[in-house]
Design a protein around this motif. Structure first.
Motif, mmCIF file in Angstrom:
data_model
loop_
_atom_site.group_PDB
_atom_site.id
_atom_site.type_symbol
_atom_site.label_atom_id
_atom_site.label_comp_id
_atom_site.label_asym_id
_atom_site.label_seq_id
_atom_site.Cartn_x
_atom_site.Cartn_y
_atom_site.Cartn_z
ATOM 1 N N LYS A 4 1.004 -0.993 -0.055
ATOM 2 C CA LYS A 4 0.046 0.198 0.228
ATOM 3 C C LYS A 4 0.795 1.279 0.737
ATOM 4 N N LEU A 5 1.186 1.952 -1.164
ATOM 5 C CA LEU A 5 1.315 2.676 -0.729
ATOM 6 C C LEU A 5 1.498 4.227 -0.885
ATOM 7 N N ALA A 6 0.217 4.246 -0.483
ATOM 8 C CA ALA A 6 -0.734 5.935 0.092
ATOM 9 C C ALA A 6 -2.282 5.483 0.109
ATOM 10 N N THR A 7 -3.145 6.208 0.522
ATOM 11 C CA THR A 7 -4.701 6.995 0.363
ATOM 12 C C THR A 7 -4.662 8.304 -0.217
ATOM 13 N N ILE A 8 -5.583 7.533 -1.336
ATOM 14 C CA ILE A 8 -6.316 8.568 -2.033
ATOM 15 C C ILE A 8 -6.844 9.912 -1.388
ATOM 16 N N GLN A 9 -5.957 10.790 -1.631
ATOM 17 C CA GLN A 9 -6.908 12.226 -0.964
ATOM 18 C C GLN A 9 -8.216 12.598 -1.624
ATOM 19 N N ASP A 10 -7.687 13.224 -2.358
ATOM 20 C CA ASP A 10 -8.851 13.992 -3.503
ATOM 21 C C ASP A 10 -10.213 13.414 -3.176
ATOM 22 N N ASP A 11 -11.245 14.476 -2.719
ATOM 23 C CA ASP A 11 -12.524 14.259 -2.023
ATOM 24 C C ASP A 11 -13.573 13.783 -3.881
ATOM 25 N N GLU A 12 -12.524 14.643 -5.135
ATOM 26 C CA GLU A 12 -13.035 14.513 -5.800
ATOM 27 C C GLU A 12 -13.288 12.815 -7.205
ATOM 28 N N LEU A 43 -3.809 13.774 -12.267
ATOM 29 C CA LEU A 43 -2.091 13.294 -11.893
ATOM 30 C C LEU A 43 -2.461 12.820 -10.719
ATOM 31 N N VAL A 44 -1.809 12.033 -10.019
ATOM 32 C CA VAL A 44 -1.653 11.980 -9.019
ATOM 33 C C VAL A 44 -0.446 10.929 -8.444
ATOM 34 N N GLY A 45 0.135 11.401 -7.463
ATOM 35 C CA GLY A 45 1.420 11.354 -7.273
ATOM 36 C C GLY A 45 1.590 10.178 -6.103
ATOM 37 N N THR A 46 2.506 9.010 -6.406
ATOM 38 C CA THR A 46 2.228 7.829 -4.962
ATOM 39 C C THR A 46 2.402 8.066 -3.400
ATOM 40 N N ASP A 47 2.202 8.768 -3.733
ATOM 41 C CA ASP A 47 2.518 9.823 -2.498
ATOM 42 C C ASP A 47 0.679 9.960 -2.185
ATOM 43 N N GLY A 48 -0.386 9.807 -3.215
ATOM 44 C CA GLY A 48 -1.836 9.944 -2.947
ATOM 45 C C GLY A 48 -2.244 11.184 -2.928
ATOM 46 N N GLU A 49 -1.261 12.053 -3.438
ATOM 47 C CA GLU A 49 -1.806 13.623 -3.215
ATOM 48 C C GLU A 49 -2.253 14.309 -5.494
ATOM 49 N N THR A 50 -3.112 14.675 -5.144
ATOM 50 C CA THR A 50 -3.409 15.169 -6.612
ATOM 51 C C THR A 50 -1.859 16.067 -7.238
ATOM 52 N N LYS A 51 -1.147 15.882 -8.247
ATOM 53 C CA LYS A 51 -0.357 16.767 -8.414
ATOM 54 C C LYS A 51 -1.236 17.988 -9.013
ATOM 55 N N ALA A 52 -2.300 17.524 -9.985
ATOM 56 C CA ALA A 52 -2.802 18.750 -11.170
ATOM 57 C C ALA A 52 -4.680 18.006 -11.964
ATOM 58 N N VAL A 53 -5.560 18.531 -12.324
ATOM 59 C CA VAL A 53 -6.131 18.086 -12.493
ATOM 60 C C VAL A 53 -6.939 18.543 -14.236
ATOM 61 N N ARG A 235 -9.423 -4.628 -2.180
ATOM 62 C CA ARG A 235 -10.037 -3.343 -3.050
ATOM 63 C C ARG A 235 -11.281 -3.672 -2.522
ATOM 64 N N LYS A 236 -12.333 -2.242 -2.019
ATOM 65 C CA LYS A 236 -13.348 -2.529 -1.801
ATOM 66 C C LYS A 236 -14.924 -2.479 -3.378
ATOM 67 N N GLN A 237 -14.316 -2.126 -4.467
ATOM 68 C CA GLN A 237 -14.405 -2.484 -5.629
ATOM 69 C C GLN A 237 -13.473 -1.893 -6.060
ATOM 70 N N GLY A 238 -12.057 -3.461 -6.933
ATOM 71 C CA GLY A 238 -11.470 -2.789 -7.591
ATOM 72 C C GLY A 238 -11.695 -2.939 -8.940
ATOM 73 N N GLU A 239 -12.312 -1.508 -10.175
ATOM 74 C CA GLU A 239 -12.244 -1.529 -11.519
ATOM 75 C C GLU A 239 -11.005 -1.263 -12.280
ATOM 76 N N THR A 240 -9.505 -1.464 -11.862
ATOM 77 C CA THR A 240 -8.016 -0.904 -12.171
ATOM 78 C C THR A 240 -7.363 -1.852 -12.268
ATOM 79 N N ILE A 241 -6.440 -1.537 -12.654
ATOM 80 C CA ILE A 241 -5.085 -2.413 -12.801
ATOM 81 C C ILE A 241 -3.995 -1.776 -14.090
ATOM 82 N N ALA A 256 -14.928 4.306 -4.915
ATOM 83 C CA ALA A 256 -15.119 4.899 -3.405
ATOM 84 C C ALA A 256 -13.780 5.658 -3.120
ATOM 85 N N LYS A 257 -14.581 6.656 -1.891
ATOM 86 C CA LYS A 257 -13.607 7.936 -1.456
ATOM 87 C C LYS A 257 -12.442 6.781 -0.668
ATOM 88 N N HIS A 258 -11.184 8.194 -0.871
ATOM 89 C CA HIS A 258 -9.891 8.041 0.224
ATOM 90 C C HIS A 258 -10.052 6.127 -0.156
#
Length: 268
Positions: A4-12, A43-53, A235-241, A256-258
């Protein structure tokens, strides 16, 4: 083992449906939401922070289901699949056709916070399947064979692996996706091909499947052999790889969020 690298922080980012490794920005991935969102990428870093939209001009988001990244002749690209079709109605009456959006990978300026930029689409690829209408959640590009691969979501034996040529020149394209295999896969939700064009990974709600293609064969031939089934992280509902740039590692997220951002080695 998966990490687990990080938790995705962006609410969007509340319904992560497609991810792709960035070839331009180190330690970052691209993410888009499922249906109901605007035509935008995160664009999300591997630290979970959004770098840009990044908001896409001349694009619509009916039901985005997957995306992939690839590089050809030093240029990195993204391909987005507006291919969701749960009711098999895309292309009927006033329902929009399934389509793909091809764009050069956005270059995001270094900035504090969460910059928002606009970006143009290089091509819109409208297409139909040769044998009907299908819900598709898997999209990938083989750079060696210059092919687009689509994997539909259905019961085992009903799902289809389809192929179309990759054209980086024409900005408006009409294609027919040709079925090359009917794999015994239960509800495929994600697909990607490594930067070499030789290894493919399929994600489902339950597990993963690794398929390797020899240098002198097609993906149709490769799917005649049994692939390697492997476990995915919880994963809660995994649809990506997706693969990283090297083809050695896989990234995974969940709806889902976070939700966690996972990394794991590609099974050999």
């Amino acid at each position: 083992e998966p990490v687990k690298l990080a938790t995705i922080q962006d609410d969007e980012i509340n319904e992560s449906s497609g991810i792709a490794a960035s070839y331009t920005h180190p330690d970052a991935i691209w993410i888009h939401n499922d249906s109901g969102d605007k035509p935008q990428l995160f664009l999300v870093g591997t630290d979970g922070e959004t770098k840009a939209v990044v908001k896409l001009r001349d694009a619509a988001a009916v039901d985005w289901e997957d995306m992939c990244s690839f590089s050809i002749d030093g240029q990195s690209w993204l391909l987005i699949g507006d291919t969701g079709d749960n009711g098999n109605v895309r292309g009927k009456k006033k329902n929009a056709d399934c389509c793909l959006y091809l764009l050069k990978e956005p270059r995001v300026p270094r900035a504090n916070g969460r910059p928002k930029i606009n970006w143009s689409v290089a091509a819109k690829i409208e297409f139909e399947y040769e044998d009907g209408r299908w819900d598709c959640e898997g999209l990938a590009v083989d750079v060696e064979r210059r092919e687009i691969l689509l994997l539909t979501k259905a019961l085992p034996g009903k799902s289809g692996l389809f192929v179309m040529p990759l054209d980086l020149q024409d900005d408006k394209q009409q294609r027919t996706a040709r079925r090359i295999a009917s794999p015994f896969i239960l509800f495929a939700t994600a697909l990607d091909i490594s930067s070499s064009g030789r290894t493919m990974v399929v994600g489902t709600m339950l597990n993963g499947l690794a398929v390797t293609r020899k240098a002198d064969e097609s993906w149709k031939d490769a799917f005649q052999r049994q692939g390697t089934v492997f476990n995915l992280p919880p994963r809660k509902q995994g649809e990506t790889i997706c693969f990283d740039k090297t083809g050695r590692w896989l990234f995974l997220t969940s709806e889902a969020k976070h939700q966690p951002l996972w990394r794991m080695p590609f099974p050999q």
